[in-house]
Design an enzyme around this catalytic site. Structure first.
Site, mmCIF file in Angstrom:
data_model
loop_
_atom_site.group_PDB
_atom_site.id
_atom_site.type_symbol
_atom_site.label_atom_id
_atom_site.label_comp_id
_atom_site.label_asym_id
_atom_site.label_seq_id
_atom_site.Cartn_x
_atom_site.Cartn_y
_atom_site.Cartn_z
ATOM 1 N N LEU A 271 0.865 -1.170 0.000
ATOM 2 C CA LEU A 271 0.000 0.000 0.000
ATOM 3 C C LEU A 271 0.905 1.225 0.000
ATOM 4 O O LEU A 271 1.986 1.216 0.599
ATOM 5 C CB LEU A 271 -0.891 0.043 1.250
ATOM 6 C CG LEU A 271 -1.935 -1.061 1.423
ATOM 7 C CD1 LEU A 271 -2.690 -0.859 2.740
ATOM 8 C CD2 LEU A 271 -2.912 -1.091 0.264
ATOM 9 N N ASP A 272 0.473 2.286 -0.668
ATOM 10 C CA ASP A 272 1.236 3.522 -0.640
ATOM 11 C C ASP A 272 1.345 4.034 0.797
ATOM 12 O O ASP A 272 0.517 3.719 1.657
ATOM 13 C CB ASP A 272 0.564 4.592 -1.503
ATOM 14 C CG ASP A 272 0.589 4.251 -2.983
ATOM 15 O OD1 ASP A 272 1.500 3.511 -3.400
ATOM 16 O OD2 ASP A 272 -0.301 4.720 -3.703
ATOM 17 N N LYS A 273 2.346 4.843 1.038
ATOM 18 C CA LYS A 273 2.599 5.386 2.376
ATOM 19 C C LYS A 273 1.342 5.982 2.991
ATOM 20 O O LYS A 273 1.034 5.742 4.168
ATOM 21 C CB LYS A 273 3.707 6.447 2.299
ATOM 22 C CG LYS A 273 3.954 7.201 3.599
ATOM 23 C CD LYS A 273 4.933 8.340 3.395
ATOM 24 C CE LYS A 273 5.067 9.190 4.663
ATOM 25 N NZ LYS A 273 5.950 10.364 4.443
#
Length: 346
Positions: free
Chosen positions: A169-171
């Site tokens: 997942l993106d940050k």
């Protein structure tokens, strides 16, 4: 001081999210203590630049790392500190190089953190990732990542590819993530994701009143944006740089200002939902990289991995997990005049 080399074992070398980065070591070993290395310039390297010479004589480290050592005063010849990478060497010159610990070494150090564990057994870990937690180490984020936390969470993580992380997942995306705790589980999860047997549903708060059908299938290839190296983009189907990407988007509720949708991933391209939603004309609230605006306290992309469905990687048991969106997401919905409950994801 003695040199210690730590092997990453099954963990893949850290990969930067920035394709222009050249700071990752070439080997899958990283320096964690200083070492003094002496090198003599051979005849065939007479007249070479210092940085080129070092890159050939010390091939286990990248040229950019060696250039940084020069800038830091860690390279000498005949008692003179060599700061300029373009300086020329002569055959027989003796180089003294202090190989200092790399930032990348921190990527493989266990760091205790409070993981929000949704489910755990001997083979499988499901966590609820908070906003702001980086999943994989990369330039600028060599420590404090989920990988660091997993190395501290259980000993077997050190022997697994990427410490058992099988998707990302993106940050600034929150929500559910799968992690394998054994090699057989990691391999089974990778196969299941590739075969689209793992159902991943994301809640997204997007700009504008919803347009078109209640449910829409987006089948648009995604690749690196040729005009912006930090962005991805929908690429023409006849271009060689795009990879197939499919997302199903279903409307849950819409207002004049925004819409709440659930997105089901069929592939796992970088920024896939963010790119496809922008392509539909509905960039995510807070996603300034893809045309969104910060609204209602949402200064990050309004995206949450809300549901996972899969067969257990070793027992085959049917599993289903749900995660309530974080407070900023729920507050954004309220400001937008939208409503949500778990039953809408059924």
């Amino acid at each position: 001081m003695a040199t210690e080399i730590i092997s990453t074992g099954g963990i893949s070398p850290p990969q930067s999210e920035d394709p222009a980065s050249e700071d990752t070591p070439l080997a899958d070993e990283v320096l964690v203590e200083s070492e003094i290395r002496w090198c003599e310039v051979p005849v065939e390297m007479h007249g070479w630049r210092v940085d080129r010479t070092l890159a050939r004589l010390i091939p286990e480290f990248s040229r950019s790392y060696l250039q940084q050592l020069m800038a830091d005063g860690a390279v000498q010849s005949g008692g003179t500190v060599l700061h300029k990478p373009a300086a020329r060497m002569a055959a027989g010159d003796r180089l003294q190089v202090e190989l200092r610990p790399t930032q990348q070494a921190q990527a493989f150090v266990p760091q205790a953190m409070n993981l929000n564990v949704v489910y755990e057994d001997a083979d499988l870990l499901v966590i609820n990732k908070p906003v702001g937690l980086v999943v994989h180490p990369a330039a600028g984020h060599w420590s404090g990542t989920l990988l660091n936390g997993l190395l501290a969470h259980h000993a077997a993580a050190a022997s697994l590819p990427r410490a058992g992380i099988v998707h990302r997942l993106d940050k600034d995306t929150s929500g559910l993530m799968l992690v394998g705790k054994s090699r057989r589980a990691v391999e089974a999860l990778v196969r299941a994701i590739a075969a689209r047997d793992v159902q991943r549903h994301y809640l997204a708060l997007a700009h504008g009143r919803w347009k078109g059908a209640v449910e829409q299938g987006v089948d648009q290839p995604i690749g690196r944006d040729p005009h912006h190296r930090l962005r991805m983009a929908v690429i023409r189907s006849d271009a060689s740089t795009g990879k197939p990407a499919q997302t199903t988007v279903r409307l849950l509720e819409s207002s004049d200002q925004a819409c709440l949708v659930v997105c089901k991933l069929h592939t796992g391209r970088t920024h896939q939902i963010r790119v496809h939603m922008a392509w539909l004309g509905h960039p995510l609230v807070g996603d300034t990289l893809y045309g969104g605006r910060a609204l209602w306290g949402m200064d990050r992309q309004a995206l949450h991995a809300a549901r996972l469905r899969l067969a257990h990687p070793t027992t085959g048991e049917s599993l289903s997990f749900f995660s309530v969106p974080p407070a900023d997401f729920l507050a954004g919905l309220e400001h937008a005049g939208l409503h949500y409950n778990e039953a809408q994801l059924a």
